[in-house]
Design a protein around this motif. Structure first.
Motif, PDB file in Angstrom:
ATOM      1  N   ALA A 148       0.838  -1.204   0.000  1.00 50.07           N
ATOM      2  CA  ALA A 148       0.000   0.000   0.000  1.00 50.07           C
ATOM      3  C   ALA A 148       0.868   1.246   0.000  1.00 50.07           C
ATOM      4  O   ALA A 148       2.036   1.219   0.381  1.00 50.07           O
ATOM      5  CB  ALA A 148      -0.914  -0.004   1.221  1.00 50.07           C
ATOM      6  N   ILE A 149       0.249   2.349  -0.473  1.00 53.55           N
ATOM      7  CA  ILE A 149       0.849   3.682  -0.366  1.00 53.55           C
ATOM      8  C   ILE A 149      -0.111   4.539   0.446  1.00 53.55           C
ATOM      9  O   ILE A 149      -1.302   4.627   0.116  1.00 53.55           O
ATOM     10  CB  ILE A 149       1.056   4.340  -1.742  1.00 53.55           C
ATOM     11  CG1 ILE A 149       1.798   3.417  -2.686  1.00 53.55           C
ATOM     12  CG2 ILE A 149       1.820   5.649  -1.603  1.00 53.55           C
ATOM     13  CD1 ILE A 149       1.898   3.961  -4.101  1.00 53.55           C
ATOM     14  N   VAL A 150       0.402   5.168   1.489  1.00 53.85           N
ATOM     15  CA  VAL A 150      -0.425   6.010   2.343  1.00 53.85           C
ATOM     16  C   VAL A 150       0.327   7.305   2.628  1.00 53.85           C
ATOM     17  O   VAL A 150       1.515   7.429   2.337  1.00 53.85           O
ATOM     18  CB  VAL A 150      -0.778   5.296   3.665  1.00 53.85           C
ATOM     19  CG1 VAL A 150      -1.599   4.044   3.404  1.00 53.85           C
ATOM     20  CG2 VAL A 150       0.484   4.957   4.459  1.00 53.85           C
ATOM     21  N   SER A 151      -0.376   8.269   3.199  1.00 50.37           N
ATOM     22  CA  SER A 151       0.246   9.547   3.549  1.00 50.37           C
ATOM     23  C   SER A 151       0.564   9.576   5.029  1.00 50.37           C
ATOM     24  O   SER A 151      -0.027   8.851   5.833  1.00 50.37           O
ATOM     25  CB  SER A 151      -0.683  10.706   3.186  1.00 50.37           C
ATOM     26  OG  SER A 151      -1.845  10.670   4.003  1.00 50.37           O
ATOM     27  N   TYR A 152       1.502  10.453   5.396  1.00 49.44           N
ATOM     28  CA  TYR A 152       1.825  10.620   6.809  1.00 49.44           C
ATOM     29  C   TYR A 152       0.600  11.076   7.604  1.00 49.44           C
ATOM     30  O   TYR A 152       0.432  10.706   8.775  1.00 49.44           O
ATOM     31  CB  TYR A 152       2.953  11.644   6.974  1.00 49.44           C
ATOM     32  CG  TYR A 152       4.304  11.127   6.534  1.00 49.44           C
ATOM     33  CD1 TYR A 152       4.921  10.079   7.211  1.00 49.44           C
ATOM     34  CD2 TYR A 152       4.958  11.682   5.441  1.00 49.44           C
ATOM     35  CE1 TYR A 152       6.161   9.598   6.811  1.00 49.44           C
ATOM     36  CE2 TYR A 152       6.192  11.214   5.032  1.00 49.44           C
ATOM     37  CZ  TYR A 152       6.801  10.172   5.719  1.00 49.44           C
ATOM     38  OH  TYR A 152       8.024   9.693   5.310  1.00 49.44           O
ATOM     39  N   GLN A 153      -0.267  11.877   6.961  1.00 50.61           N
ATOM     40  CA  GLN A 153      -1.460  12.363   7.663  1.00 50.61           C
ATOM     41  C   GLN A 153      -2.355  11.221   8.133  1.00 50.61           C
ATOM     42  O   GLN A 153      -3.072  11.351   9.121  1.00 50.61           O
ATOM     43  CB  GLN A 153      -2.273  13.297   6.753  1.00 50.61           C
ATOM     44  CG  GLN A 153      -1.565  14.602   6.426  1.00 50.61           C
ATOM     45  CD  GLN A 153      -0.830  14.539   5.101  1.00 50.61           C
ATOM     46  OE1 GLN A 153      -0.241  13.516   4.769  1.00 50.61           O
ATOM     47  NE2 GLN A 153      -0.867  15.634   4.350  1.00 50.61           N
ATOM     48  N   SER A 154      -2.335  10.098   7.399  1.00 52.97           N
ATOM     49  CA  SER A 154      -3.222   8.982   7.731  1.00 52.97           C
ATOM     50  C   SER A 154      -2.696   8.106   8.861  1.00 52.97           C
ATOM     51  O   SER A 154      -3.436   7.300   9.425  1.00 52.97           O
ATOM     52  CB  SER A 154      -3.439   8.110   6.484  1.00 52.97           C
ATOM     53  OG  SER A 154      -2.267   7.363   6.180  1.00 52.97           O
ATOM     54  N   LEU A 155      -1.407   8.244   9.204  1.00 53.51           N
ATOM     55  CA  LEU A 155      -0.799   7.310  10.143  1.00 53.51           C
ATOM     56  C   LEU A 155      -1.368   7.370  11.558  1.00 53.51           C
ATOM     57  O   LEU A 155      -1.543   6.319  12.190  1.00 53.51           O
ATOM     58  CB  LEU A 155       0.719   7.518  10.196  1.00 53.51           C
ATOM     59  CG  LEU A 155       1.524   7.067   8.972  1.00 53.51           C
ATOM     60  CD1 LEU A 155       3.008   7.151   9.282  1.00 53.51           C
ATOM     61  CD2 LEU A 155       1.154   5.664   8.537  1.00 53.51           C
ATOM     62  N   PRO A 156      -1.609   8.576  12.137  1.00 52.27           N
ATOM     63  CA  PRO A 156      -2.063   8.581  13.534  1.00 52.27           C
ATOM     64  C   PRO A 156      -3.260   7.675  13.793  1.00 52.27           C
ATOM     65  O   PRO A 156      -3.331   7.024  14.848  1.00 52.27           O
ATOM     66  CB  PRO A 156      -2.399  10.057  13.773  1.00 52.27           C
ATOM     67  CG  PRO A 156      -1.455  10.796  12.881  1.00 52.27           C
ATOM     68  CD  PRO A 156      -1.371   9.954  11.636  1.00 52.27           C
ATOM     69  N   GLY A 157      -4.200   7.585  12.869  1.00 55.88           N
ATOM     70  CA  GLY A 157      -5.367   6.733  13.082  1.00 55.88           C
ATOM     71  C   GLY A 157      -5.160   5.297  12.657  1.00 55.88           C
ATOM     72  O   GLY A 157      -5.840   4.387  13.163  1.00 55.88           O
ATOM     73  N   ALA A 158      -4.217   5.043  11.736  1.00 55.26           N
ATOM     74  CA  ALA A 158      -4.073   3.708  11.153  1.00 55.26           C
ATOM     75  C   ALA A 158      -2.834   2.959  11.629  1.00 55.26           C
ATOM     76  O   ALA A 158      -2.612   1.817  11.223  1.00 55.26           O
ATOM     77  CB  ALA A 158      -4.046   3.817   9.624  1.00 55.26           C
ATOM     78  N   ALA A 159      -1.999   3.570  12.480  1.00 55.69           N
ATOM     79  CA  ALA A 159      -0.750   2.935  12.910  1.00 55.69           C
ATOM     80  C   ALA A 159      -0.966   1.539  13.506  1.00 55.69           C
ATOM     81  O   ALA A 159      -0.209   0.606  13.198  1.00 55.69           O
ATOM     82  CB  ALA A 159      -0.005   3.840  13.887  1.00 55.69           C
ATOM     83  N   PRO A 160      -1.981   1.323  14.382  1.00 51.96           N
ATOM     84  CA  PRO A 160      -2.174  -0.034  14.930  1.00 51.96           C
ATOM     85  C   PRO A 160      -2.453  -1.083  13.854  1.00 51.96           C
ATOM     86  O   PRO A 160      -1.970  -2.219  13.947  1.00 51.96           O
ATOM     87  CB  PRO A 160      -3.384   0.139  15.859  1.00 51.96           C
ATOM     88  CG  PRO A 160      -3.381   1.591  16.227  1.00 51.96           C
ATOM     89  CD  PRO A 160      -2.906   2.298  14.997  1.00 51.96           C
ATOM     90  N   LEU A 161      -3.228  -0.707  12.807  1.00 49.02           N
ATOM     91  CA  LEU A 161      -3.509  -1.656  11.730  1.00 49.02           C
ATOM     92  C   LEU A 161      -2.249  -1.959  10.935  1.00 49.02           C
ATOM     93  O   LEU A 161      -2.019  -3.104  10.523  1.00 49.02           O
ATOM     94  CB  LEU A 161      -4.601  -1.103  10.816  1.00 49.02           C
ATOM     95  CG  LEU A 161      -6.022  -1.071  11.376  1.00 49.02           C
ATOM     96  CD1 LEU A 161      -6.970  -0.429  10.374  1.00 49.02           C
ATOM     97  CD2 LEU A 161      -6.493  -2.478  11.720  1.00 49.02           C
ATOM     98  N   HIS A 162      -1.439  -0.929  10.685  1.00 46.92           N
ATOM     99  CA  HIS A 162      -0.169  -1.160   9.986  1.00 46.92           C
ATOM    100  C   HIS A 162       0.708  -2.128  10.789  1.00 46.92           C
ATOM    101  O   HIS A 162       1.301  -3.056  10.230  1.00 46.92           O
ATOM    102  CB  HIS A 162       0.577   0.163   9.789  1.00 46.92           C
ATOM    103  CG  HIS A 162       0.045   0.997   8.666  1.00 46.92           C
ATOM    104  ND1 HIS A 162       0.182   0.632   7.342  1.00 46.92           N
ATOM    105  CD2 HIS A 162      -0.617   2.180   8.659  1.00 46.92           C
ATOM    106  CE1 HIS A 162      -0.366   1.562   6.568  1.00 46.92           C
ATOM    107  NE2 HIS A 162      -0.871   2.501   7.345  1.00 46.92           N
ATOM    108  N   GLU A 163       0.789  -1.913  12.093  1.00 44.69           N
ATOM    109  CA  GLU A 163       1.613  -2.781  12.935  1.00 44.69           C
ATOM    110  C   GLU A 163       1.098  -4.226  12.884  1.00 44.69           C
ATOM    111  O   GLU A 163       1.874  -5.188  12.819  1.00 44.69           O
ATOM    112  CB  GLU A 163       1.603  -2.263  14.372  1.00 44.69           C
ATOM    113  CG  GLU A 163       2.544  -3.021  15.289  1.00 44.69           C
ATOM    114  CD  GLU A 163       2.519  -2.503  16.715  1.00 44.69           C
ATOM    115  OE1 GLU A 163       3.157  -3.135  17.572  1.00 44.69           O
ATOM    116  OE2 GLU A 163       1.848  -1.476  16.967  1.00 44.69           O
TER     117      GLU A 163
END
Length: 567
Positions: free
Chosen positions: A174-189
């Protein structure tokens, strides 16, 4: 053939189809037959083999040729030839990742970092070291650029993952933006725990500018100093090395401590570094800076007196105020536009119109951008300008299509053309603004330094033409952009990096009454010693170029050569 996912898009948009047809000039690009209404857009690298549905991978063919080829790759599929620095970097970075799990790549804008990262993913995946790839970028424009560039390498990642982290079937990441990380970090992990992942942090210095981004990156990936990485491999990428304050340390970056005055700072350490100067002539265009002066008439409101003087001769405070007003002046913009079109025409003649070279016009405000677009259309006598500002509907689509157009045009913007815009055909920049932030100038200059296919085939890279007002701070800022400068990243910069303007109070002390049309005051080959050359030297060199059939666009460099020879 290894499976790196598939492009779910099968058809070009109507506008893209038109561009492919125009490029074919109405004839089948396979057999030369005249194309009828039933012509087809053929994938050079077949879609079933991972080929991308992008106009760079498409040609207009007659139905007989396309149906006859079936699902095979065409024999005209271009081969990827890595640059020397990319080969060296891949060896160093892959070894570092195998040993330490994290590496930092520093490469100048336009050097080819995206391709390097894509090939690295293939190396790691083929070795069984990783299974998927996640790219994190600063903005939406870069999401599009990365998706396209990776697709042309037959690597297909999801630019719209479910819940901002989970890729759809048929994608290898996937390609995502830094802005999206605060809410999606647990799913990425969670995804990283399930499948070994290469995480690429593009323009990683942005992470230091926003506390929430920094915390999200640390939550998603861990901390290199504590040997606590939660991704199999992490590649930090940046176009410029940077310093951070200790409280803005990026958890995936290795630093060394330095002192700026008495203030301790952390300076990023690169595992591989390549500078713009090292790539000029072979892979990047050399930049030529054209400075334009003008005689201003303004009122010093406090002293209650009228002043007539050239902009370059003014003291700092009135010069800054007058320059900002000049950059929004219709008369100045018209003259600046005419000069930019003239220099672009010199470049087109130098390559015999083999490529539709383009102009990038940078304005200080949206109102000035609209005035500049009108001026460009009047100068050229046609619909030449493509206005790309935040208040224009579909601005990003306009920008993307302008980059793909098969004829010359002028892209007019304020601050939307920095990271995330890749169009080698931009060869001239009219910098009609007063922004002097080093990172912004470095990114802008890089827009004109990429080399086109036609230049490579002819082995004659053009100089990049950059027009600026004759302001010493601006001129030195562009010259410094080629130096090996370590830029500070501190709390004052926003997440989107809003450049800082020259001082311009809301109620200026100096009120502009009038400004003569801009006149050429000097030219400078930025990567060469010797300083600027005068209009008289350029005029003499132009006459020599015309006599000896040397492209006139090289006149400033010829003038510099004659000066050195005479000395």
């Amino acid at each position: 053939m290894k499976d790196y996912g598939h492009d779910s898009r099968r058809r070009l948009s109507p506008r893209e189809r038109q561009l492919v047809y125009e490029r074919a000039d109405g004839r089948c690009q396979r057999c030369g037959a005249e194309l009828g209404p039933a012509y087809q857009n053929a994938h050079l690298a077949a879609n079933r083999n991972g080929g991308a549905t992008e106009i760079e991978n498409m040609q207009a063919w007659c139905a007989r040729c396309n149906l006859g080829l079936g699902g095979l790759d065409a024999d005209s599929v271009p081969n990827l030839i890595l640059r020397e620095w990319q080969c060296e970097a891949l060896r160093t970075i892959s070894e570092t990742l195998f040993q330490d799990g994290v590496a930092t790549l520093h490469a100048a804008p336009g050097a080819g970092k995206t391709i390097c990262a894509g090939v690295l993913f293939k190396i790691l995946r083929d070795a069984g070291y990783v299974e998927r790839m996640v790219v994190v970028v600063p903005n939406k424009a870069l999401v599009r650029q990365w998706r396209k560039e990776l697709a042309l390498l037959r690597i297909h990642v999801d630019s719209e993952p479910v819940d901002g982290a989970i890729e759809h079937t048929g994608k290898v990441g996937a390609i995502v933006s830094y802005q999206s990380l605060p809410g999606a970090a647990p799913l990425h992990e969670m995804q990283q725990a399930r499948r070994r992942t290469l995480v690429v942090l593009d323009e990683v210095h942005h992470v230091a500018t926003d506390a929430s981004w920094g915390l999200a990156v640390q939550s998603m990936i861990g901390d290199v100093t504590g040997n606590d990485l939660r991704a199999e491999a992490v590649l930090n990428m940046t176009g410029t090395l940077f310093r951070s304050s200790p409280k803005r340390r990026i958890s995936t970056v290795r630093y060394e401590q330095v002192h700026t005055g008495e203030v301790p700072k952390l300076q990023a350490v690169a595992d591989y570094s390549v500078l713009a100067r090292e790539l000029i002539h072979e892979h990047l265009r050399p930049p030529d800076l054209y400075a334009y002066g003008g005689r201003a008439r303004f009122v010093d409101v406090v002293a209650q007196r009228e002043v007539h003087a050239d902009i370059a001769d003014l003291e700092e405070s009135p010069r800054n105020s007058v320059l900002l007003q000049a950059c929004t002046s219709g008369e100045w913009l018209r003259g600046f536009a005419a000069e930019a079109v003239r220099l672009l025409e010199n470049q087109l003649r130098a390559i015999e119109y083999a490529e539709p070279l383009k102009l990038l016009f940078v304005a200080p405000t949206q109102e000035a951008a609209r005035s500049a677009a009108l001026a460009l259309n009047r100068v050229t006598g046609r619909s030449f300008a493509r206005l790309v500002t935040s208040d224009e509907p579909g601005a990003l689509d306009t920008l993307r299509l302008a980059a793909q157009e098969n004829r010359s045009c002028g892209i007019v913007a304020v601050r939307m053309i920095t990271e995330g815009f890749d169009c080698p055909q931009v060869s001239t920049i009219a910098y009609a603004t007063n922004v002097t932030a080093p990172l912004f100038i470095s990114q802008m200059m890089a827009r004109a330094m990429r080399v086109t296919v036609a230049e490579r085939e002819r082995n004659t890279p053009l100089p990049a033409n950059i027009l600026v007002p004759d302001h010493p701070v601006l001129c030195e800022a562009f010259a410094a952009a080629l130096a090996n400068t370590i830029l500070p990243v501190d709390d004052r910069e926003s997440a989107e990096f809003v450049p800082k303007d020259l001082d311009a109070p809301s109620n200026p002390r100096y009120e502009l009454l009038g400004l003569d049309a801009p006149w050429f005051s000097s030219a400078r080959a930025l990567e060469q010693p010797g300083g600027p050359v005068s209009p008289r030297e350029v005029e003499a060199a132009t006459a020599i170029c015309e006599k000896l059939y040397i492209p006139v666009v090289l006149a400033p460099r010829v003038a510099l050569g004659f000066r050195d020879w005479n000395e």
